[in-house]
Structures are given as structure tokens and as C-alpha cells.
Design a protein around this motif. Structure first.
Motif, PDB file in Angstrom:
ATOM      1  N   GLN A   1      15.425  22.067  10.984  1.00  0.00           N
ATOM      2  CA  GLN A   1      14.253  22.224  12.001  1.00  0.00           C
ATOM      3  C   GLN A   1      12.947  21.855  11.478  1.00  0.00           C
ATOM      4  O   GLN A   1      11.958  21.576  12.061  1.00  0.00           O
ATOM      5  N   LEU A   2      12.994  22.280  10.332  1.00  0.00           N
ATOM      6  CA  LEU A   2      11.531  21.913   9.508  1.00  0.00           C
ATOM      7  C   LEU A   2      11.179  20.455   9.491  1.00  0.00           C
ATOM      8  O   LEU A   2      10.103  19.999   9.443  1.00  0.00           O
ATOM      9  N   ASP A   3      12.363  19.602   9.662  1.00  0.00           N
ATOM     10  CA  ASP A   3      12.076  17.865   9.783  1.00  0.00           C
ATOM     11  C   ASP A   3      11.214  18.010  11.097  1.00  0.00           C
ATOM     12  O   ASP A   3      10.498  17.012  11.414  1.00  0.00           O
ATOM     13  N   THR A   4      12.008  18.485  12.068  1.00  0.00           N
ATOM     14  CA  THR A   4      11.072  18.442  13.423  1.00  0.00           C
ATOM     15  C   THR A   4       9.635  19.075  13.346  1.00  0.00           C
ATOM     16  O   THR A   4       8.587  18.317  14.112  1.00  0.00           O
ATOM     17  N   VAL A   5       9.530  19.939  12.789  1.00  0.00           N
ATOM     18  CA  VAL A   5       8.028  20.712  12.761  1.00  0.00           C
ATOM     19  C   VAL A   5       7.177  19.526  11.797  1.00  0.00           C
ATOM     20  O   VAL A   5       6.200  19.423  12.165  1.00  0.00           O
ATOM     21  N   THR A   6       7.756  19.052  11.045  1.00  0.00           N
ATOM     22  CA  THR A   6       7.213  17.988  10.405  1.00  0.00           C
ATOM     23  C   THR A   6       6.677  16.602  11.311  1.00  0.00           C
ATOM     24  O   THR A   6       5.231  16.412  11.017  1.00  0.00           O
ATOM     25  N   ALA A   7       7.471  16.418  12.109  1.00  0.00           N
ATOM     26  CA  ALA A   7       7.283  15.337  12.906  1.00  0.00           C
ATOM     27  C   ALA A   7       6.202  15.854  14.151  1.00  0.00           C
ATOM     28  O   ALA A   7       5.467  14.968  14.834  1.00  0.00           O
TER      29      ALA A   7
ATOM     30  N   GLY B   1       7.129   9.590  21.539  1.00  0.00           N
ATOM     31  CA  GLY B   1       8.575   9.915  21.102  1.00  0.00           C
ATOM     32  C   GLY B   1       9.279   9.082  20.006  1.00  0.00           C
ATOM     33  O   GLY B   1       9.668   9.355  18.960  1.00  0.00           O
ATOM     34  N   GLY B   2       8.847   7.609  20.270  1.00  0.00           N
ATOM     35  CA  GLY B   2       9.146   6.749  19.140  1.00  0.00           C
ATOM     36  C   GLY B   2       8.516   7.172  17.778  1.00  0.00           C
ATOM     37  O   GLY B   2       9.304   6.918  16.600  1.00  0.00           O
ATOM     38  N   ALA B   3       7.305   7.552  17.834  1.00  0.00           N
ATOM     39  CA  ALA B   3       6.425   7.895  16.582  1.00  0.00           C
ATOM     40  C   ALA B   3       6.892   9.177  16.140  1.00  0.00           C
ATOM     41  O   ALA B   3       7.009   9.078  14.706  1.00  0.00           O
ATOM     42  N   MET B   4       7.340  10.035  16.758  1.00  0.00           N
ATOM     43  CA  MET B   4       7.858  11.229  16.378  1.00  0.00           C
ATOM     44  C   MET B   4       9.295  11.265  15.781  1.00  0.00           C
ATOM     45  O   MET B   4       9.557  11.596  14.560  1.00  0.00           O
ATOM     46  N   GLN B   5       9.947  10.254  16.430  1.00  0.00           N
ATOM     47  CA  GLN B   5      11.488   9.843  15.749  1.00  0.00           C
ATOM     48  C   GLN B   5      11.236   9.269  14.515  1.00  0.00           C
ATOM     49  O   GLN B   5      11.894   9.428  13.537  1.00  0.00           O
ATOM     50  N   ALA B   6      10.357   8.366  14.186  1.00  0.00           N
ATOM     51  CA  ALA B   6      10.039   7.774  12.947  1.00  0.00           C
ATOM     52  C   ALA B   6       9.523   8.695  11.834  1.00  0.00           C
ATOM     53  O   ALA B   6      10.167   8.645  10.753  1.00  0.00           O
ATOM     54  N   ALA B   7       8.733   9.585  12.319  1.00  0.00           N
ATOM     55  CA  ALA B   7       8.200  10.650  11.367  1.00  0.00           C
ATOM     56  C   ALA B   7       9.292  11.557  10.940  1.00  0.00           C
ATOM     57  O   ALA B   7       9.617  11.849   9.557  1.00  0.00           O
ATOM     58  N   TYR B   8      10.306  11.916  11.882  1.00  0.00           N
ATOM     59  CA  TYR B   8      11.488  12.795  11.521  1.00  0.00           C
ATOM     60  C   TYR B   8      12.305  11.913  10.678  1.00  0.00           C
ATOM     61  O   TYR B   8      13.063  12.560   9.686  1.00  0.00           O
TER      62      TYR B   8
ATOM     63  N   ARG C   1      11.795   9.659   8.722  1.00  0.00           N
ATOM     64  CA  ARG C   1      11.132   9.618   7.343  1.00  0.00           C
ATOM     65  C   ARG C   1      11.474  11.052   6.642  1.00  0.00           C
ATOM     66  O   ARG C   1      11.467  10.937   5.325  1.00  0.00           O
ATOM     67  N   ALA C   2      10.975  12.382   7.180  1.00  0.00           N
ATOM     68  CA  ALA C   2      11.112  13.409   6.812  1.00  0.00           C
ATOM     69  C   ALA C   2      12.458  13.674   6.255  1.00  0.00           C
ATOM     70  O   ALA C   2      12.698  14.028   4.995  1.00  0.00           O
ATOM     71  N   LYS C   3      13.509  13.261   6.892  1.00  0.00           N
ATOM     72  CA  LYS C   3      14.924  13.323   6.461  1.00  0.00           C
ATOM     73  C   LYS C   3      15.188  12.514   5.062  1.00  0.00           C
ATOM     74  O   LYS C   3      15.844  12.909   3.957  1.00  0.00           O
ATOM     75  N   GLN C   4      14.741  11.269   5.142  1.00  0.00           N
ATOM     76  CA  GLN C   4      14.790  10.405   3.824  1.00  0.00           C
ATOM     77  C   GLN C   4      14.260  11.038   2.755  1.00  0.00           C
ATOM     78  O   GLN C   4      14.806  11.024   1.837  1.00  0.00           O
ATOM     79  N   LEU C   5      13.054  11.707   3.072  1.00  0.00           N
ATOM     80  CA  LEU C   5      12.007  12.143   1.671  1.00  0.00           C
ATOM     81  C   LEU C   5      12.821  13.390   1.076  1.00  0.00           C
ATOM     82  O   LEU C   5      12.791  13.625  -0.071  1.00  0.00           O
ATOM     83  N   ALA C   6      13.562  14.078   1.976  1.00  0.00           N
ATOM     84  CA  ALA C   6      13.903  15.406   1.545  1.00  0.00           C
ATOM     85  C   ALA C   6      15.272  15.406   0.774  1.00  0.00           C
ATOM     86  O   ALA C   6      15.878  14.484   0.638  1.00  0.00           O
TER      87      ALA C   6
END
Ligand code: NAD
Length: 268
Positions: free
Chosen positions: A165-171, A254-261, A263-268
């Protein structure tokens, strides 16, 4: 709370947390920090009157709580330096490093370590941040309270149950300040197209953002109700909202937040 807190890395985020803790009455003698840069160590002594160290392991053993506040790419090396000083597994580790999983930190520190991973955002630098916090199973209830106390020095602190859920917090709150900056930038620019000078457009945009945020926080009404209250039938706001809706604003956000989410998953 009178635990000794050691900040590893005394850059922007650490200084903001230290400043917040001291202004909330935390004892100067209970906060220490490390940094390899002499200028940073001198700044700590001058601004905050706290003891600083060049050696991470030497300082860490003096503390009950260790806040890892170095850049993410340095975390592995720093954990290796600390590993031998943390063999009793009693000290709470708080990591503010973006995108580094608690499992990795735990592994680098030799395992069985109580770790709270947090995702703060940039307004933390002016004590108006919003942080998501996740505690691994080794963290005790008392340690959770301590972590919350420390992160509250930088603003709001909210727990999540799952580390993912921290990836959602990131987005949301992590990248969120930039979303508002972009929206404000667009408003400022178009106000100038409609005839205002740059300074007036800037002042009115900032105050409008602040006023809207304060109304949401203080009125105890949800955003939709507050919006309905200021949208008179056939009025100017209604025309603007209709335009946003026709242009698919919610889908864009929503699309922007999905893209951030993603990317957060990719970076982790
Ligand atoms: P910063 O560069 O201002 O501070 C990092 C500090 O670490 C520097 O003072 C540097 O000299 C010191 N350092 C370098 N190597 C070290 C070592 N081996 N041991 C101890 N200290 C060392 O960075 P920052 O903006 O304060 O970010 C720190 C962490 O906070 C990062 O992991 C970042 O992901 C996280 N974070 C920052 C923000 C923000 O708004 N600044 C927001 C969210 C998360």
C-alpha cells in the motif's frame, strides 16, 4: 517519549524531522545524527545544538531508534556499516528512503530487525508533510507509537497494513504535491491569458489552493459536498466543472496515479 534517536544522514529530510521534534519539545540531548560531510555536521550543531558523528556505527549504538535518512542508492552500504552494531535486534529502524522494501533493509541488517518503512512527501520539509507508515512484524506496539511520534514531527502520519500500500501512498501523497503544482501552474498561466499580471495571478492561485485545502480540512464536509455548495445552477463554476467533466478530468487523474503506482512498483 524519551528514547535516543539517531539520524543516519543529516540532509533535508533529517533536518526537517529534527527541527519538528525539537520545536515540539523533544530534548536536544536525545537526538544525534551522522553525516560524512563536515559542513552538514557543523550545521547540525549550530542550528540544533545536537551531537553529530562521522561514523554511523559509533553513533547507532548510542541510540534506541535509528532513522535511515540517506539517499536510497546508499542504503545498502549504510546497512552494511550498521549490521555489526545492531546484533541485539532491539533497536527500531525507521527508513524514509523512497522505494526500498523493508525486507531488503532487514536482509542487509542481518534479519530479525524491527523496521518501520515510511513514505513521506516534500512538504515534510516545512512540517506539513503526509507520510504513510508500514511496520514489519518485529515492531512492537510501543515502537509503533515511537515511529508515529517521530513522523508526526513532519506532519500527518498514517499507518498502512500492507507494505504494497506504500506504492499507493507514493502515487497519492508522495507524488501528489507535484499534481497540485501542475494544476496551479495551469490556472496561473490561463489567468494571464485572461488579462491578469503574473504576480496577481500567482497570489490568487496560491491563496485559492490554501483556502480550498483549509475548507476541506476544517469544514468536516467531503469534497463533493463542498463543490456542490459553490456550484450555483447555470453559474460560472458550473460551466467550468462541466468542461472538466467533458474533458475526462477524473479519468486523467486516475491514469496519472496509475502511472505513478506502476513506476513505484518497478522501482522497488
Ligand atoms: P539529502 O541529500 O538532503 O540528505 C542525505 C544526506 O545523507 C546528506 O547530507 C549526505 O551527506 C548524507 N550521507 C551521504 N552518505 C552517507 C553515509 N554513508 N552515511 C551517512 N550519511 C550519508 O537527501 P534527502 O532529501 O534528505 O533525502 C533523504 C531520504 O529521504 C531519501 O532516501 C529520500 O528518498 C527520502 N525522502 C525525501 C523526501 C524529500 O522531500 N526530500 C521525500 C520523501 C522521501
Amino acid at each position: 517519549m524519551n528514547a535516543t534517536i539517531c539520524f543516519i544522514g543529516a540532509g533535508n529530510m533529517a533536518k526537517s524531522l529534527i527541527g519538528g521534534l525539537l520545536s515540539s519539545g523533544y530534548a536536544t540531548s536525545k537526538i544525534i545524527a551522522t553525516d560524512p560531510t563536515e559542513a552538514q555536521r557543523q550545521a547540525l550543531t549550530q542550528h540544533f545544538g545536537i551531537h553529530s558523528y562521522a561514523n554511523n556505527a559509533e553513533a547507532a549504538v548510542l541510540a534506541d531508534i535509528i532513522v535511515l535518512a540517506v539517499k536510497p542508492q546508499l542504503l545498502r552500504v549504510v546497512c552494511n556499516e550498521l549490521k555489526d552494531a545492531l546484533t541485539d535486534k532491539k533497536r527500531l529502524i525507521i527508513s524514509v528512503a523512497a522505494g526500498i522494501r523493508s525486507e531488503d533493509i532487514n536482509h542487509w541488517l542481518g534479519g530479525a530487525q524491527p523496521i518501520v518503512r515510511t513514505m513521506p512527501n516534500t512538504p515534510a520539509l516545512i512540517q506539513t508533510g503526509a507520510s504513510g507508515l508500514y511496520a514489519n512484524p518485529a515492531v512492537s506496539t510501543d515502537q509503533k507509537s515511537q515511529a508515529e511520534h517521530i513522523m508526526r514531527a513532519a506532519g500527518l502520519a498514517v499507518w498502512v497494513d500492507e507494505e504494497d500500500q506504500l506504492d499507493t501512498v507514493t502515487a497519492l501523497s508522495g507524488s501528489g504535491p507535484a499534481y497540485y503544482f501542475l494544476f496551479m501552474e495551469a490556472m496561473e498561466e490561463y489567468a494571464q491569458t485572461l488579462g491578469l499580471d503574473a504576480k496577481t495571478a500567482h497570489l490568487l492561485t496560491m491563496q485559492t489552493a490554501l483556502g480550498a485545502a483549509k475548507m476541506v480540512m476544517e469544514s468536516h464536509q467531503d469534497c463533493q459536498t463542498l463543490r456542490a455548495n459553490v456550484t450555483s445552477p447555470n453559474g460560472t463554476t458550473e460551466r467550468a466543472i462541466q468542461h472538466f467533466e467533458a474533458a475526462g478530468l477524473k479519468q486523467t487523474v486516475g491514469g496519472a496515479m496509475q502511472a505513478a503506482y506502476d513506476r513505484a512498483k518497478q522501482l522497488a
